[in-house]
Design an enzyme around this catalytic site. Sequence first.
Site, PDB file in Angstrom:
ATOM      1  N   ALA A   1       6.332 -12.851 -18.906  1.00 28.85           N
ATOM      2  CA  ALA A   1       5.580 -11.523 -18.686  1.00 28.85           C
ATOM      3  C   ALA A   1       4.323 -11.533 -18.035  1.00 28.85           C
ATOM      4  O   ALA A   1       3.327 -10.995 -17.952  1.00 28.85           O
ATOM      5  CB  ALA A   1       5.181 -10.698 -19.624  1.00 28.85           C
TER       6      ALA A   1
ATOM      7  N   TYR B   1      13.733 -22.419 -27.617  1.00 25.56           N
ATOM      8  CA  TYR B   1      13.653 -21.076 -28.590  1.00 25.56           C
ATOM      9  C   TYR B   1      13.852 -21.610 -30.091  1.00 25.56           C
ATOM     10  O   TYR B   1      13.512 -20.818 -30.878  1.00 25.56           O
ATOM     11  CB  TYR B   1      15.098 -20.415 -28.525  1.00 25.56           C
ATOM     12  CG  TYR B   1      15.086 -19.361 -27.276  1.00 25.56           C
ATOM     13  CD1 TYR B   1      14.746 -19.755 -25.912  1.00 25.56           C
ATOM     14  CD2 TYR B   1      15.456 -17.990 -27.463  1.00 25.56           C
ATOM     15  CE1 TYR B   1      14.915 -18.949 -24.789  1.00 25.56           C
ATOM     16  CE2 TYR B   1      15.339 -17.009 -26.345  1.00 25.56           C
ATOM     17  CZ  TYR B   1      15.060 -17.531 -24.938  1.00 25.56           C
ATOM     18  OH  TYR B   1      15.238 -16.872 -23.976  1.00 25.56           O
TER      19      TYR B   1
ATOM     20  N   GLY C   1      18.468 -12.694 -18.979  1.00 33.01           N
ATOM     21  CA  GLY C   1      18.998 -12.517 -17.922  1.00 33.01           C
ATOM     22  C   GLY C   1      20.358 -13.722 -17.646  1.00 33.01           C
ATOM     23  O   GLY C   1      20.114 -14.811 -18.382  1.00 33.01           O
ATOM     24  N   ASP C   2      21.146 -13.287 -16.927  1.00 37.08           N
ATOM     25  CA  ASP C   2      22.342 -14.273 -16.726  1.00 37.08           C
ATOM     26  C   ASP C   2      21.904 -15.544 -15.685  1.00 37.08           C
ATOM     27  O   ASP C   2      22.762 -16.208 -15.521  1.00 37.08           O
ATOM     28  CB  ASP C   2      23.523 -13.531 -16.200  1.00 37.08           C
ATOM     29  CG  ASP C   2      23.626 -12.980 -14.817  1.00 37.08           C
ATOM     30  OD1 ASP C   2      22.745 -13.183 -14.229  1.00 37.08           O
ATOM     31  OD2 ASP C   2      24.660 -12.494 -14.459  1.00 37.08           O
ATOM     32  N   ASP C   3      20.756 -15.641 -15.079  1.00 41.82           N
ATOM     33  CA  ASP C   3      20.393 -16.553 -14.355  1.00 41.82           C
ATOM     34  C   ASP C   3      20.295 -17.856 -15.092  1.00 41.82           C
ATOM     35  O   ASP C   3      20.099 -18.798 -14.379  1.00 41.82           O
ATOM     36  CB  ASP C   3      19.027 -16.203 -13.776  1.00 41.82           C
ATOM     37  CG  ASP C   3      17.960 -15.946 -14.741  1.00 41.82           C
ATOM     38  OD1 ASP C   3      18.089 -15.155 -15.759  1.00 41.82           O
ATOM     39  OD2 ASP C   3      16.999 -16.503 -14.467  1.00 41.82           O
TER      40      ASP C   3
ATOM     41  N   ILE D   1      14.235  -9.219  -7.003  1.00 40.48           N
ATOM     42  CA  ILE D   1      12.960  -8.965  -7.672  1.00 40.48           C
ATOM     43  C   ILE D   1      12.942 -10.117  -8.783  1.00 40.48           C
ATOM     44  O   ILE D   1      13.751  -9.971  -9.754  1.00 40.48           O
ATOM     45  CB  ILE D   1      12.490  -7.686  -8.009  1.00 40.48           C
ATOM     46  CG1 ILE D   1      11.056  -7.755  -8.602  1.00 40.48           C
ATOM     47  CG2 ILE D   1      13.265  -6.926  -8.911  1.00 40.48           C
ATOM     48  CD1 ILE D   1      10.231  -6.557  -8.616  1.00 40.48           C
TER      49      ILE D   1
ATOM     50  N   ASP E   1     -14.421 -48.359   3.384  1.00 41.92           N
ATOM     51  CA  ASP E   1     -14.828 -47.628   2.454  1.00 41.92           C
ATOM     52  C   ASP E   1     -16.162 -47.806   1.724  1.00 41.92           C
ATOM     53  O   ASP E   1     -16.322 -48.469   0.561  1.00 41.92           O
ATOM     54  CB  ASP E   1     -13.847 -47.575   1.297  1.00 41.92           C
ATOM     55  CG  ASP E   1     -13.781 -46.889  -0.229  1.00 41.92           C
ATOM     56  OD1 ASP E   1     -14.596 -45.661   0.049  1.00 41.92           O
ATOM     57  OD2 ASP E   1     -13.134 -47.286  -1.108  1.00 41.92           O
TER      58      ASP E   1
END
Length: 456
Positions: A19, A89, A104-106, A149, A228
């Site tokens: 979120a 989870y 979501g099914d993604d 989206i 250098d």
Amino acid sequence: MNKSTSTQTNPIIYVAMAADLLHAGHINILKFARELADSNNGKVVVGLLTDSAIAQADEAPFLDYEQRKIVLENLTLIDSIIPQESFSYKDNLAKIKPQFIVHGDDWQSGYLSKYRKEVLDFLHAHYPQDLEDKSTHPALVEIPYSSQINALGIKKAMNSLGISTAMRQARLKKLLTLKKPLRILESHSALSALIAQNVYVLKNGVRVEFDGFWSSSLTDSTLRGKPDIEALDLTNRLQSINEIFEVTTKSLIYDADTGGRVEHFIFSVKTLERLGVSAVIIEDKTGLKKNSLLGNEVAQSQESIEEFCAKITAGKRAQVTSDFMIIARIESLILDKGQDDALKRAFAYIEAGADGIMIHSRQKSPSEILSFLRAFRAKDSTTPIVLVPTSFNAITATELADAGANIIIYANHALRASFVAMQEVAQGILEHDRSLEIESKCMSVKEILSLIPGTI
Ligand code: SPV
Ligand code: MG
């Protein structure tokens, strides 16, 4: 979903999310969870991914945990919010034993699918349904994913707008609190920085990418055909950093060699800070600086602890923001001065105000670095440690982080790789007197024309 599948009186409907950029897709999922809760007398619990959970698998979030929590707390769709400490989870499922999980099914394929499997295993174990197909369970509710989206798309669009100077600068310090190790790639041009910005691999479901750029004195000098030895002036190097910043959003660590005279170093600090550089590393050498990997093959002298501490303190006083970091680089192991000297210097430099320590080594084996880390971490568990494993290259960044390091810099690989590739192609053209044979070693013309947006 109806009550018949419910085995709890007040079932928990669990939704995990970052979120960070709340959009219609999130609301869609939360609305569905709310309806499920209402029709089953249940509660919607959101597992809000913590900042470090997000940073481990992606970039640091735009909004921190508390800010994201405030936004969600004010949505009537949600009953309560708990932290989810990783993409897995498992811990939260064991803790709150939800009966329904909405996602979501993604995540049915790709790197998130292993977390989906954890969820299914949990549901099958706790709410047996006698299903033949174990890749499904009625209590896992998957909402068609809105491809129009999504957070990644929004983030891409935001990143393409660029980043403010202050945000880019502050990002490194913030990332240090969220993620270990940070992987930094040498970037000597806008194009090499674009590679460091965009390249990633997926490992065990986690996206691994570079966290920023290293502006190397070695490669910046070599690129310009110079040694250098601090021969390149700051203005020259700032020019390429400016070009890098024009097209990227990640943070940059600047190799300032010895930092020069104290009187000059304070101006360098202000200039680098103004440009949006996140950290400067200065090494405790004095006189004509030579590259550290040459060790004692060349004459190199170490600065006294007092003088170097004075430089660090002056630099810290000169900076304007609290986000800019001055990291002290210790050359004791490079110059065979031993670990006691390295440790003594580390603590003195921190006392003088250094925000981090870089300990360098030119050994093939990482053993002297690992024993430094052990001794240092026994006394100091928080000060960030930076390593440059050019010589001790068999040890992984993860192993070095486990031993106590925070930032791992791959200090010269982009330029070394490009030189080999360019040399081979240049030679090939001469050998064959045409370019046909070396075409396969080059990106196609079609690719180069479509590489940079706006070219076509
Ligand atoms: C550089 O990249 O310029 C460094 C690291 O200072 S090293 O070359 O290992 O000294
Ligand atoms: Mg250097």
